[in-house]
Design an enzyme around this catalytic site. Structure first.
Site, PDB file in Angstrom:
ATOM      1  N   VAL A  58      -6.868 -14.049  -5.522  1.00 11.34           N
ATOM      2  CA  VAL A  58      -6.776 -13.139  -6.672  1.00 11.34           C
ATOM      3  C   VAL A  58      -5.520 -13.351  -7.501  1.00 11.34           C
ATOM      4  CG1 VAL A  58      -8.219 -11.344  -5.648  1.00 11.34           C
ATOM      5  CG2 VAL A  58      -5.740 -11.308  -5.243  1.00 11.34           C
ATOM      6  N   THR A 118     -12.538  -6.603  -3.889  1.00 10.97           N
ATOM      7  CA  THR A 118     -11.705  -7.698  -3.403  1.00 10.97           C
ATOM      8  C   THR A 118     -11.211  -7.373  -1.999  1.00 10.97           C
ATOM      9  OG1 THR A 118      -9.548  -6.901  -4.207  1.00 10.97           O
ATOM     10  CG2 THR A 118     -10.941  -8.104  -5.774  1.00 10.97           C
ATOM     11  N   ASP A 178     -12.953 -12.628  -1.492  1.00 13.88           N
ATOM     12  CA  ASP A 178     -11.955 -12.686  -0.436  1.00 13.88           C
ATOM     13  C   ASP A 178     -11.396 -14.099  -0.370  1.00 13.88           C
ATOM     14  OD1 ASP A 178     -11.369 -10.645   2.133  1.00 13.88           O
ATOM     15  OD2 ASP A 178     -10.809 -12.736   2.462  1.00 13.88           O
ATOM     16  N   TYR A 196       5.984  -5.676   0.166  1.00 15.72           N
ATOM     17  CA  TYR A 196       4.757  -4.881   0.210  1.00 15.72           C
ATOM     18  C   TYR A 196       4.965  -3.518  -0.443  1.00 15.72           C
ATOM     19  CZ  TYR A 196       0.775  -2.348   2.250  1.00 15.72           C
ATOM     20  OH  TYR A 196      -0.358  -1.593   2.441  1.00 15.72           O
ATOM     21  N   SER A 225      -0.867   2.145  -1.272  1.00 17.10           N
ATOM     22  CA  SER A 225      -0.401   2.569   0.046  1.00 17.10           C
ATOM     23  C   SER A 225       0.637   3.657  -0.160  1.00 17.10           C
ATOM     24  CB  SER A 225       0.238   1.392   0.800  1.00 17.10           C
ATOM     25  OG  SER A 225       0.941   1.843   1.949  1.00 17.10           O
TER      26      SER A 225
END
Length: 252
Positions: free
Chosen positions: A61, A17, A42, A164, A140
């Site tokens: 998604v 993805t 995407d 995030y 991350s």
């Protein structure tokens, strides 16, 4: 009469993805080079034909019905599924005080909910049913440190935002949950956690690379190398772990 052996099995198939740019495109290229047939997902679709991607689907998604349909279609078309790499996501840089509920939930939906839905659509219907498979989720180091990048105490955008960082922390623990749930089926689930990477998402953010022991930001291909290892045969006993690709930033 010439003796014939069994028909060769189709090549392994990987879904990636966020495959149309940055880290996702590098991952797709690495897996294609490793012999996988790559299906790219995407939300925008590819900007141009990509020889590393055998088939591309435009997909949000965070939409459950779309996700299930696209995963099932890939298995029907390509005959199998061996690896799922979740790289899709957004990364807002708004300050804590300036982040709206809509912005916060936007990052949660694209990064965390999207990863959950993709894994749910792939693990038990396909990977576990085949008794094999790899899940590699791209998180991350922001999910470990509370955000990377320049400080934003004055409200100036820079440091990765609270939505995030929260979403990526969730991706790490979701992956560990799946690793415990699905491991007995032969499916492993692991995380790659990049530090600052030179991509369009980080353009304009003044990262202080002096804090990184290696003294520079990563290239997308270096993140893809870690994903390629976790997706391959040599990582078969690695499950529920986080591989930091950050030049030593977290541990320095």
């Amino acid at each position: 009469m010439t003796a014939t052996g069994p028909a060769p099995s189709p090549p392994p198939v990987a879904i990636v993805t966020g495959s149309s740019g940055g880290i996702g495109a590098a991952i797709a290229a690495r897996l294609a080079a490793d012999g996988f047939t790559v299906a790219g997902f995407d939300v925008t679709g590819p900007p141009a034909p990509d020889p590393a991607v055998a088939t591309t689907r435009v997909l949000d998604v965070s939409e459950a019905d779309q996700v299930r349909r696209c995963v099932d279609d890939v298995v029907d078309e390509l005959g199998r599924l061996d690896v799922l790499v979740n790289c899709a996501g957004t990364g807002r840089r708004t300050s804590f005080a300036g982040t709206t509920p809509e912005e916060f939930m936007g990052d949660i939906r694209s990064n965390l909910l999207g990863t959950f839905l993709m894994c749910q659509a792939a693990v038990f219907p396909h990977l576990a049913a085949a008794g094999r498979g790899r899940i590699v989720n791209v998180a991350s180091i922001s999910g470990k440190t509370g955000g990377t990048g320049p400080a934003s105490a004055d409200g100036t955008p820079g440091r990765s935002g609270p939505g995030y960082a929260s979403a990526k922390a969730g991706v790490i623990n979701l992956t560990r949950w799946i690793a415990r749930e699905a491991g007995h089926t032969g499916v492993t689930a692991n995380v790659v956690a990049p530090g600052p990477v030179v991509t369009a998402m980080t353009a304009g953010a003044a990262y202080d690379t002096s804090e990184i022991p290696l003294g520079r930001m990563a290239r997308p291909e270096e993140v893809a190398d870690a994903v390629g290892w976790l997706a391959g045969a040599s990582s078969g006993y690695v499950n529920g772990t986080v591989v930091d690709v950050d030049g030593g930033l977290v541990r320095a």
